[in-house]
Motif scaffolding. Structure first.
Motif, PDB file in Angstrom:
ATOM      1  N   HIS A  47       0.823  -1.211   0.000  1.00  0.00           N
ATOM      2  CA  HIS A  47       0.000   0.000   0.000  1.00  0.00           C
ATOM      3  C   HIS A  47       0.856   1.259   0.000  1.00  0.00           C
ATOM      4  N   SER A  48       1.928   1.230   0.763  1.00  0.00           N
ATOM      5  CA  SER A  48       2.809   2.400   0.814  1.00  0.00           C
ATOM      6  C   SER A  48       3.437   2.675  -0.550  1.00  0.00           C
ATOM      7  N   ALA A  49       3.786   1.620  -1.270  1.00  0.00           N
ATOM      8  CA  ALA A  49       4.375   1.797  -2.600  1.00  0.00           C
ATOM      9  C   ALA A  49       3.374   2.419  -3.562  1.00  0.00           C
ATOM     10  N   MET A  50       2.099   2.071  -3.408  1.00  0.00           N
ATOM     11  CA  MET A  50       1.071   2.637  -4.281  1.00  0.00           C
ATOM     12  C   MET A  50       0.824   4.113  -3.982  1.00  0.00           C
ATOM     13  N   TRP A  51       0.849   4.462  -2.689  1.00  0.00           N
ATOM     14  CA  TRP A  51       0.508   5.826  -2.294  1.00  0.00           C
ATOM     15  C   TRP A  51       1.705   6.763  -2.280  1.00  0.00           C
ATOM     16  N   ASN A  52       2.905   6.223  -2.295  1.00  0.00           N
ATOM     17  CA  ASN A  52       4.114   7.061  -2.282  1.00  0.00           C
ATOM     18  C   ASN A  52       4.976   6.681  -3.487  1.00  0.00           C
ATOM     19  N   THR A  53       4.568   7.164  -4.670  1.00  0.00           N
ATOM     20  CA  THR A  53       5.243   6.821  -5.910  1.00  0.00           C
ATOM     21  C   THR A  53       6.391   7.784  -6.172  1.00  0.00           C
ATOM     22  N   SER A  54       7.076   7.564  -7.284  1.00  0.00           N
ATOM     23  CA  SER A  54       8.212   8.420  -7.623  1.00  0.00           C
ATOM     24  C   SER A  54       7.763   9.818  -8.039  1.00  0.00           C
ATOM     25  N   GLN A  55       6.452   9.981  -8.329  1.00  0.00           N
ATOM     26  CA  GLN A  55       5.969  11.299  -8.732  1.00  0.00           C
ATOM     27  C   GLN A  55       5.395  12.109  -7.575  1.00  0.00           C
ATOM     28  N   SER A  57       3.706  11.901  -3.214  1.00  0.00           N
ATOM     29  CA  SER A  57       3.445  11.184  -1.970  1.00  0.00           C
ATOM     30  C   SER A  57       2.124  11.675  -1.421  1.00  0.00           C
ATOM     31  N   LEU A  58       1.183  10.748  -1.241  1.00  0.00           N
ATOM     32  CA  LEU A  58      -0.142  11.111  -0.765  1.00  0.00           C
ATOM     33  C   LEU A  58      -0.452  10.562   0.624  1.00  0.00           C
ATOM     34  N   ALA A  59       0.338   9.596   1.074  1.00  0.00           N
ATOM     35  CA  ALA A  59       0.108   8.992   2.396  1.00  0.00           C
ATOM     36  C   ALA A  59       1.453   8.758   3.067  1.00  0.00           C
ATOM     37  N   PRO A  60       2.123   9.812   3.494  1.00  0.00           N
ATOM     38  CA  PRO A  60       3.491   9.666   4.017  1.00  0.00           C
ATOM     39  C   PRO A  60       3.591   8.834   5.277  1.00  0.00           C
ATOM     40  N   MET A  61       2.547   8.789   6.107  1.00  0.00           N
ATOM     41  CA  MET A  61       2.637   8.023   7.349  1.00  0.00           C
ATOM     42  C   MET A  61       2.703   6.517   7.087  1.00  0.00           C
ATOM     43  N   LEU A  62       2.222   6.070   5.921  1.00  0.00           N
ATOM     44  CA  LEU A  62       2.390   4.663   5.573  1.00  0.00           C
ATOM     45  C   LEU A  62       3.874   4.326   5.485  1.00  0.00           C
ATOM     46  N   ALA A  63       4.650   5.230   4.867  1.00  0.00           N
ATOM     47  CA  ALA A  63       6.089   5.007   4.733  1.00  0.00           C
ATOM     48  C   ALA A  63       6.801   5.108   6.076  1.00  0.00           C
ATOM     49  N   VAL A  64       6.334   6.008   6.928  1.00  0.00           N
ATOM     50  CA  VAL A  64       6.948   6.157   8.255  1.00  0.00           C
ATOM     51  C   VAL A  64       6.848   4.848   9.037  1.00  0.00           C
ATOM     52  N   VAL A  65       5.662   4.293   9.094  1.00  0.00           N
ATOM     53  CA  VAL A  65       5.450   3.070   9.880  1.00  0.00           C
ATOM     54  C   VAL A  65       6.158   1.880   9.236  1.00  0.00           C
ATOM     55  N   ALA A  66       6.219   1.863   7.898  1.00  0.00           N
ATOM     56  CA  ALA A  66       6.815   0.722   7.207  1.00  0.00           C
ATOM     57  C   ALA A  66       8.329   0.712   7.272  1.00  0.00           C
ATOM     58  N   VAL A  67       8.966   1.882   7.350  1.00  0.00           N
ATOM     59  CA  VAL A  67      10.419   1.957   7.197  1.00  0.00           C
ATOM     60  C   VAL A  67      11.152   2.434   8.454  1.00  0.00           C
ATOM     61  N   ALA A  68      10.581   3.385   9.185  1.00  0.00           N
ATOM     62  CA  ALA A  68      11.288   3.990  10.319  1.00  0.00           C
ATOM     63  C   ALA A  68      11.734   2.988  11.383  1.00  0.00           C
ATOM     64  N   PRO A  69      10.907   1.982  11.769  1.00  0.00           N
ATOM     65  CA  PRO A  69      11.370   1.050  12.813  1.00  0.00           C
ATOM     66  C   PRO A  69      12.647   0.307  12.443  1.00  0.00           C
ATOM     67  N   LEU A  70      12.800  -0.076  11.173  1.00  0.00           N
ATOM     68  CA  LEU A  70      14.019  -0.777  10.762  1.00  0.00           C
ATOM     69  C   LEU A  70      15.192   0.191  10.642  1.00  0.00           C
TER      70      LEU A  70
END
Length: 609
Positions: A47-55, A57-70
């Protein structure tokens, strides 16, 4: 669906994976736990990949939760390697670093809330391996939003990476009253937050409060708060030398049940490694076999399946995730239906069965062993069989060092070769994924940087920005590694050392003592969580001092042991090590008393002191 995936993995993050379910059990409990977390993680990444594309970012918190812990634990270099593996899957467009960087472009967007902006600013700092700045941002966020459990877990994780005890205490203290005031309202997640507060208090030295809170969280929600609560209790038990309780909670059957489901980022393996250390503290050499078994279960298996133990840097996924229970049920139902129809309508072998029975026919891809002839890998495969993080490798190295110092493992044991190879691969990973302004391979993780020097054969690179303290310890670890020749050659002899060798060990003890002495210029000491750094600060220094037989360095070792037997008076190992140092100093009477205390506590005859 995106919101549901976010909530599911967010709960998995703060419970260290124990809330995740549906993992396949055919490879054992540890793999099932990792697979359960991977299922939830995969869903969020898609889902994060769909909402945060190379063009955009519409849902930045998806990326925060998916990546920040690691990122908080492993830094950019590790995730760069994970992205390399993800690029070989059925969904190569899912890349953690790119989606995180795209999300941070909105870190100052006026339509975002202050909380969201803070999380994105912290993520931006983590993407630059600036863990110190990320920690400051999260601590400020907790002052303003004490109900933010994600910020609390990230702050304490980063504090552990940096070795910052006071920051962990401050993070816990910032939210403690807020949640205590709401404790009687049956708020969802209250026990989980209680466990994190207990961990922060335990690391910060408030052991009585931490133990009370951790036991409360365990009682109220062992399935959600069990892992973090157990780690909080481990810190309290370790600091007070309560080895029997440590074994019960971290190595006993009932205790392990509380954290064995915490498979996110190897949390279960790391807690299990602490259980092995309690076994050594309690039984010494006699506990070595049990500790070694726990080492193999929690660490060595990771080096084997990842290829790190053989020095292989995997550039593509090499194993399939286990089948979930639902998948196995579906496959079983299909086979049963097929069997019934074959019986009713002829029952002869079908064409595929005939081909599979013919040795010269190509093996059907559906019936082939997925590990021998794998199909295209999935995101789930990569996230289930992740390579070891720097924390896992560091803690495995320190545990094996303790097992070697106490005589359980020889310096030329095959496990040391696995560790040496693993550090070689880890260094390659971080060099390939390093940032331009990096001054050292693990500059964001001081303890890992120091421990990795055990295996540096060439001249050690000195980094001026690290300060004298850290550079002295790194140099001491490098010389220690060369003296022990870990993983190679004949077993190191500890008797009849010549004068040159004794002087080398004297130098090692002096350099490592920088970990407990104030820096002559800055007044700084090496920041470490007590339990994480004890094998380095206590065991390595005392070991080097005893081999040097130098009175000055033995005096340093005696001061370390003196503090240990006062603060951890119930630890048999602490008293035994003290007796060895006193013997070498010529104080035979005190040495005999220390040995008697060790035997008494070890056999369960002693009371609290």
């Amino acid at each position: 669906p995106a919101a549901e995936a976010l909530d599911t993995f967010l709960v998995a993050v703060v419970t260290k994976g124990s809330s995740a379910t549906d993992g396949g059990d055919e490879e054992g409990i540890a793999t099932m736990s990792a697979h359960s977390s991977a299922i939830a993680w995969t869903d969020l990444l898609k889902h994060s990949a769909m909402w945060n594309t190379s063009q955009k970012s519409l849902a930045p918190m998806l990326a925060v939760v998916a990546v920040a812990p690691l990122l908080a634990q492993a830094g950019v270099g590790y995730i760069h390697h994970i992205d390399t593996l993800l690029a070989q899957t059925t969904q190569p467009s899912v890349q953690m670093l790119s989606m995180a960087k795209m999300a941070t472009t909105l870190k100052d967007h006026p339509h975002l809330s202050p909380r969201e902006k803070s999380h994105l600013q912290a993520l931006d700092s983590l993407l630059n391996n600036d863990h110190q700045r990320a920690l400051k941002i999260l601590l400020k966020l907790l002052q303003e939003c004490p109900g933010d459990v994600l910020a609390l877990s990230l702050a304490i994780d980063i504090a552990q990476t940096l070795g910052d005890k006071q920051a962990a205490m401050r993070a816990a203290g910032s939210v403690a009253s807020y949640w205590h005031e709401r404790g009687d309202r049956n708020i969802l997640g209250y026990s989980i937050v209680t466990a994190w507060v207990a961990l922060g208090f335990a690391v910060g030295g408030r052991f009585a409060e931490a133990e009370r809170l951790a036991n409360r969280a365990l009682k109220e929600d062992v399935s959600g708060a069990g892992g973090v609560s157990t780690l909080a209790l481990a810190h309290a038990f370790d600091a007070e030398g309560r080895t029997s309780e440590g074994i019960s909670y971290l190595a006993g059957y009932d205790g392990v049940k509380a954290y064995e489901a915490c498979g996110l980022s190897f949390f279960d393996s790391r807690v299990g490694g602490h259980g092995a250390r309690f076994s050594l503290d309690r039984e010494g050499v006699e506990g070595g076999k049990a500790a070694l078994r726990m080492y193999d279960t929690n660490f060595d298996r990771i080096f084997h399946y990842s290829g790190f133990g053989t020095g292989q840097l995997m550039t593509e996924p090499n194993r399939k995730a286990p089948s979930t229970r639902g998948q196995r049920f579906t496959q079983g139902a299909q086979e049963a239906t097929k069997s019934v129809f074959q019986s009713l309508f002829g029952g002869g072998k079908d064409e595929n069965a005939a081909e599979s029975s013919n040795p010269s026919a190509p093996q059907n891809e559906e019936t082939a062993d997925p590990n021998d002839n794998p199909k295209k890998a999935t995101l789930e495969d990569v996230l289930t069989w992740m390579p070891p993080t720097p924390q896992v490798l560091t803690e495995a190295t320190l545990l094996l060092l303790r097992l070697t110092i106490n005589g359980t493992v020889a310096t030329n044991d095959a496990r040391w070769l696995n560790i040496r190879n693993a550090w070689s691969v880890m260094n390659d990973i971080y060099r390939q994924g390093s940032l331009e302004n990096d001054t050292s391979t693990f500059n964001f993780y001081p303890l890992g940087d120091v421990v990795s020097c055990l295996f540096t054969k060439e001249g050690l690179e000195i980094h001026d920005d690290l300060g004298d303290t850290l550079n002295n310890i790194r140099t001491g670890m490098q010389i220690m590694g060369e003296m022990m020749n870990l993983g190679y050659g004949e077993e190191m002899k500890e008797v009849d050392l010549d004068e040159k060798t004794k002087n080398q060990w004297k130098l090692v003890a002096k350099l490592l003592s920088s970990a407990i002495n104030l820096d002559s210029e800055t007044g700084a000491v090496l920041n470490l969580w007590e339990m994480d750094g004890r094998p380095l600060v206590e065991h390595a220094i005392c070991y080097a001092a005893c081999l040097s037989e130098d009175q000055d360095t033995l005096a340093v070792a005696r001061s370390i042991c003196s503090q240990g037997v006062c603060l951890r008076a119930n630890s048999p190992e602490q008293w035994w090590r003290y007796s060895i140092v006193l013997d070498l100093l010529g104080d035979e009477t005190a040495a005999e008393d220390a040995r008697a205390a060790s035997i008494s506590f070890g056999s369960g005859e002693g009371a609290n002191m």
